[in-house]
Design a protein around this motif. Sequence first.
Motif, PDB file in Angstrom:
ATOM      1  N   ARG A 163      22.069 -44.947 -27.894  1.00 20.28           N
ATOM      2  CA  ARG A 163      23.280 -44.383 -27.300  1.00 20.28           C
ATOM      3  C   ARG A 163      24.538 -45.001 -27.925  1.00 20.28           C
ATOM      4  O   ARG A 163      25.527 -44.305 -28.192  1.00 20.28           O
ATOM      5  CB  ARG A 163      23.277 -44.602 -25.786  1.00 20.28           C
ATOM      6  N   PHE A 164      24.499 -46.308 -28.185  1.00 24.29           N
ATOM      7  CA  PHE A 164      25.617 -46.980 -28.850  1.00 24.29           C
ATOM      8  C   PHE A 164      25.904 -46.352 -30.215  1.00 24.29           C
ATOM      9  O   PHE A 164      27.066 -46.104 -30.575  1.00 24.29           O
ATOM     10  CB  PHE A 164      25.298 -48.471 -29.007  1.00 24.29           C
ATOM     11  N   LYS A 165      24.853 -46.055 -30.971  1.00 30.71           N
ATOM     12  CA  LYS A 165      25.042 -45.474 -32.305  1.00 30.71           C
ATOM     13  C   LYS A 165      25.576 -44.045 -32.230  1.00 30.71           C
ATOM     14  O   LYS A 165      26.112 -43.531 -33.210  1.00 30.71           O
ATOM     15  CB  LYS A 165      23.737 -45.513 -33.089  1.00 30.71           C
ATOM     16  N   MET A 166      25.435 -43.414 -31.073  1.00 31.74           N
ATOM     17  CA  MET A 166      25.936 -42.045 -30.909  1.00 31.74           C
ATOM     18  C   MET A 166      27.317 -41.994 -30.265  1.00 31.74           C
ATOM     19  O   MET A 166      27.969 -40.949 -30.274  1.00 31.74           O
ATOM     20  CB  MET A 166      24.945 -41.221 -30.086  1.00 31.74           C
ATOM     21  N   THR A 167      27.786 -43.136 -29.710  1.00 26.62           N
ATOM     22  CA  THR A 167      29.074 -43.157 -29.006  1.00 26.62           C
ATOM     23  C   THR A 167      30.009 -44.271 -29.466  1.00 26.62           C
ATOM     24  O   THR A 167      31.202 -44.232 -29.161  1.00 26.62           O
ATOM     25  CB  THR A 167      28.864 -43.349 -27.489  1.00 26.62           C
ATOM     26  N   SER A 168      29.471 -45.286 -30.147  1.00 25.33           N
ATOM     27  CA  SER A 168      30.198 -46.512 -30.515  1.00 25.33           C
ATOM     28  C   SER A 168      30.582 -47.342 -29.288  1.00 25.33           C
ATOM     29  O   SER A 168      31.455 -48.213 -29.370  1.00 25.33           O
ATOM     30  CB  SER A 168      31.463 -46.201 -31.330  1.00 25.33           C
ATOM     31  N   LEU A 169      29.927 -47.101 -28.150  1.00 27.06           N
ATOM     32  CA  LEU A 169      30.225 -47.825 -26.915  1.00 27.06           C
ATOM     33  C   LEU A 169      28.970 -48.556 -26.438  1.00 27.06           C
ATOM     34  O   LEU A 169      27.864 -48.010 -26.486  1.00 27.06           O
ATOM     35  CB  LEU A 169      30.718 -46.861 -25.839  1.00 27.06           C
ATOM     36  N   ILE A 170      29.159 -49.782 -25.960  1.00 29.84           N
ATOM     37  CA  ILE A 170      28.031 -50.631 -25.565  1.00 29.84           C
ATOM     38  C   ILE A 170      27.924 -50.687 -24.042  1.00 29.84           C
ATOM     39  O   ILE A 170      28.885 -51.071 -23.357  1.00 29.84           O
ATOM     40  CB  ILE A 170      28.193 -52.049 -26.135  1.00 29.84           C
ATOM     41  N   HIS A 171      26.755 -50.292 -23.538  1.00 28.85           N
ATOM     42  CA  HIS A 171      26.454 -50.364 -22.107  1.00 28.85           C
ATOM     43  C   HIS A 171      24.955 -50.561 -21.937  1.00 28.85           C
ATOM     44  O   HIS A 171      24.166 -50.277 -22.836  1.00 28.85           O
ATOM     45  CB  HIS A 171      26.832 -49.068 -21.372  1.00 28.85           C
ATOM     46  N   SER A 172      24.587 -51.010 -20.755  1.00 29.92           N
ATOM     47  CA  SER A 172      23.214 -50.858 -20.274  1.00 29.92           C
ATOM     48  C   SER A 172      23.323 -50.305 -18.865  1.00 29.92           C
ATOM     49  O   SER A 172      24.425 -50.086 -18.360  1.00 29.92           O
ATOM     50  CB  SER A 172      22.449 -52.180 -20.286  1.00 29.92           C
ATOM     51  N   GLU A 173      22.184 -50.021 -18.238  1.00 32.92           N
ATOM     52  CA  GLU A 173      22.201 -49.535 -16.851  1.00 32.92           C
ATOM     53  C   GLU A 173      21.085 -50.239 -16.094  1.00 32.92           C
ATOM     54  O   GLU A 173      20.226 -50.879 -16.691  1.00 32.92           O
ATOM     55  CB  GLU A 173      22.115 -48.011 -16.797  1.00 32.92           C
ATOM     56  N   TYR A 174      21.106 -50.113 -14.770  1.00 27.79           N
ATOM     57  CA  TYR A 174      20.321 -51.002 -13.923  1.00 27.79           C
ATOM     58  C   TYR A 174      18.808 -50.831 -14.076  1.00 27.79           C
ATOM     59  O   TYR A 174      18.067 -51.811 -14.027  1.00 27.79           O
ATOM     60  CB  TYR A 174      20.744 -50.810 -12.462  1.00 27.79           C
ATOM     61  N   SER A 175      18.325 -49.611 -14.263  1.00 30.06           N
ATOM     62  CA  SER A 175      16.872 -49.423 -14.296  1.00 30.06           C
ATOM     63  C   SER A 175      16.248 -50.098 -15.506  1.00 30.06           C
ATOM     64  O   SER A 175      15.129 -50.616 -15.425  1.00 30.06           O
ATOM     65  CB  SER A 175      16.522 -47.926 -14.275  1.00 30.06           C
ATOM     66  N   ASP A 176      16.939 -50.094 -16.646  1.00 33.71           N
ATOM     67  CA  ASP A 176      16.430 -50.766 -17.841  1.00 33.71           C
ATOM     68  C   ASP A 176      16.723 -52.264 -17.796  1.00 33.71           C
ATOM     69  O   ASP A 176      15.897 -53.088 -18.186  1.00 33.71           O
ATOM     70  CB  ASP A 176      17.065 -50.149 -19.089  1.00 33.71           C
ATOM     71  N   ALA A 177      17.906 -52.625 -17.308  1.00 31.49           N
ATOM     72  CA  ALA A 177      18.265 -54.040 -17.210  1.00 31.49           C
ATOM     73  C   ALA A 177      17.308 -54.795 -16.297  1.00 31.49           C
ATOM     74  O   ALA A 177      17.049 -55.992 -16.490  1.00 31.49           O
ATOM     75  CB  ALA A 177      19.702 -54.178 -16.694  1.00 31.49           C
ATOM     76  N   ALA A 178      16.742 -54.101 -15.295  1.00 35.06           N
ATOM     77  CA  ALA A 178      15.798 -54.744 -14.372  1.00 35.06           C
ATOM     78  C   ALA A 178      14.557 -55.246 -15.094  1.00 35.06           C
ATOM     79  O   ALA A 178      13.867 -56.138 -14.595  1.00 35.06           O
ATOM     80  CB  ALA A 178      15.404 -53.758 -13.274  1.00 35.06           C
ATOM     81  N   GLY A 179      14.253 -54.685 -16.264  1.00 39.05           N
ATOM     82  CA  GLY A 179      13.086 -55.097 -17.028  1.00 39.05           C
ATOM     83  C   GLY A 179      13.358 -56.185 -18.047  1.00 39.05           C
ATOM     84  O   GLY A 179      12.502 -56.485 -18.874  1.00 39.05           O
ATOM     85  N   THR A 180      14.548 -56.792 -17.994  1.00 37.97           N
ATOM     86  CA  THR A 180      14.867 -57.869 -18.936  1.00 37.97           C
ATOM     87  C   THR A 180      14.469 -59.238 -18.413  1.00 37.97           C
ATOM     88  O   THR A 180      14.312 -60.170 -19.180  1.00 37.97           O
ATOM     89  CB  THR A 180      16.375 -57.903 -19.237  1.00 37.97           C
ATOM     90  N   LEU A 181      14.356 -59.395 -17.101  1.00 37.70           N
ATOM     91  CA  LEU A 181      14.154 -60.676 -16.431  1.00 37.70           C
ATOM     92  C   LEU A 181      15.449 -61.502 -16.418  1.00 37.70           C
ATOM     93  O   LEU A 181      15.420 -62.714 -16.286  1.00 37.70           O
ATOM     94  CB  LEU A 181      13.013 -61.482 -17.070  1.00 37.70           C
ATOM     95  N   LEU A 182      16.577 -60.816 -16.579  1.00 39.64           N
ATOM     96  CA  LEU A 182      17.878 -61.473 -16.479  1.00 39.64           C
ATOM     97  C   LEU A 182      18.759 -60.837 -15.407  1.00 39.64           C
ATOM     98  O   LEU A 182      19.846 -61.342 -15.130  1.00 39.64           O
ATOM     99  CB  LEU A 182      18.617 -61.416 -17.823  1.00 39.64           C
ATOM    100  N   LEU A 183      18.285 -59.742 -14.800  1.00 40.21           N
ATOM    101  CA  LEU A 183      19.083 -59.046 -13.791  1.00 40.21           C
ATOM    102  C   LEU A 183      18.724 -59.529 -12.394  1.00 40.21           C
ATOM    103  O   LEU A 183      17.545 -59.692 -12.073  1.00 40.21           O
ATOM    104  CB  LEU A 183      18.838 -57.538 -13.870  1.00 40.21           C
ATOM    105  N   ASN A 184      19.742 -59.757 -11.577  1.00 41.83           N
ATOM    106  CA  ASN A 184      19.519 -59.931 -10.145  1.00 41.83           C
ATOM    107  C   ASN A 184      19.323 -58.526  -9.583  1.00 41.83           C
ATOM    108  O   ASN A 184      20.291 -57.778  -9.414  1.00 41.83           O
ATOM    109  CB  ASN A 184      20.713 -60.626  -9.489  1.00 41.83           C
ATOM    110  N   VAL A 185      18.064 -58.162  -9.329  1.00 42.42           N
ATOM    111  CA  VAL A 185      17.716 -56.780  -8.989  1.00 42.42           C
ATOM    112  C   VAL A 185      18.371 -56.341  -7.685  1.00 42.42           C
ATOM    113  O   VAL A 185      18.873 -55.216  -7.565  1.00 42.42           O
ATOM    114  CB  VAL A 185      16.175 -56.619  -8.935  1.00 42.42           C
TER     115      VAL A 185
END
Length: 502
Positions: A163-185
Amino acid sequence: MNYVIGIDLGTSAVKVLLMNEHGEVCHEITKSYPLIQEQSGYSEQDPNEWVEKTIAALQELVEQFDGEIEQIQGISYSGQMHGLVLLDEEYNVLRNAILWNDTRTTEQCKQIYKTIGEKRLLDITKNQALEGFTLPKLLWVKQYEPERFEKTAVFMLPKDYLRFKMTSLIHSEYSDAAGTLLLNVGEKKWSEELCQLVGIDRNICPPLVESHECVGTITEDIAVQTGLARSTKVFAGGADNACGAIGSGILSDGKTLCSIGTSGVVLSYEERKTRDFQGKVHYFNHGKENAFYTMGVTLAAGHSLSWFKDTFAKDESFESLLACLHEVPIGANGLLFTPYLVGERTPYADANIRGSFIGIDSSHKRIDFVRSVIEGITFSLHESIEIFRENGKTIDTIISIGGGAKNDTWLQIQADIFNAKIIKLSSEQGPAVGAAILAAYGCNWFESLEDCADVFISSAKTYTPVPENVEVYQQLYHLYKNVYVQTKSLNEGLQKFRKIES
């Protein structure tokens, strides 16, 4: 007529789906890309392959589209979870992406427990430290590739990089971030505490948004390359399992999904963030705002069947391989298979265990082995259902998608092993449809995700458990569960003999 595009960035291919406002699939393009497996347990991909193949798929889709290009109003994404993409200050990729099915990080998982403690980790992330998650990968790079780690300005998940390569904007969202082990779910924010404890700069974590949120439009360069309108809105999207849930209508309490792709999952909707599974299954943020889902994972579900076909029936189709499946009796004439080809996740967080055929004799034919593989995959998924039921969840109806929903006999096997009604959908595209639904909702076509799902999703057939089959499978399931216990030490001993180079 207006349209949206759902992009599903999978492990082996990207699928691009064009859907209209009636929920009809108008075009579907798939482009594959390779895995990079330099050593046993390693699994990587070149992120640039994702971008190149997605652009090629979008080009092809636009060429086939006969409407006004501005009628394609939005794009959203589904993506393989947990993968680690590292970018430097100029947003260049620092190394190949390390994928969800990479198991090199056992050492780092132990470090996480030692540093944080299992209870505190569960309190914050609601998940165990497993090799597949993103944080252990970050710590592996920090330990073994410190020069690259020092250059890291931001880490991204696979679909977020696309998505970043298609928009030049950096984001994540909660459903994917929950699988990092760094999100307070529960609190839906990156955990400052965890970052400090493991020595990760909080600033390398991308900004978080909701899955349906519009994060911008495509860049001029992407518009030129693909033929899409520069005004095409881009929505954040979700993790593949969250999007699979949305694309299957798992949007309210009591709804459960079985999805069999490369991996296999059993996923159940959760209204609350307070249910405690003691880390036995995953607990993630849903793509629906302020909702959650619990999920058990079989790492090598469809992969087990693909491995068998590629090894013993390379030139045959899956349809041909499974053609006589219904002729083999329950239990595959006394043959059991455990699908631990790349280790296992639920209910055994074990990167060293490997698969087994138990009970081989000279009377067995190839189709017996096929039936045992199918049953073994389904037994493994049933272990997740068993955990859900033991923790008070009622699971009597399951929507089945993926490879396991393409064969009538396998769907009946699921009904009998799970002892639940199995529903097959009319048009089963799973995560790509979920991504399209997020785009349609984001474009304000519908007032809610549920309203959109009602239009985009319908059931085709129901499979009901046969009581006598259920009874026989319960006996076999007891034997199946013994195989892990009785082969664990054998596999630990065999580990040093496994081929290191791919």
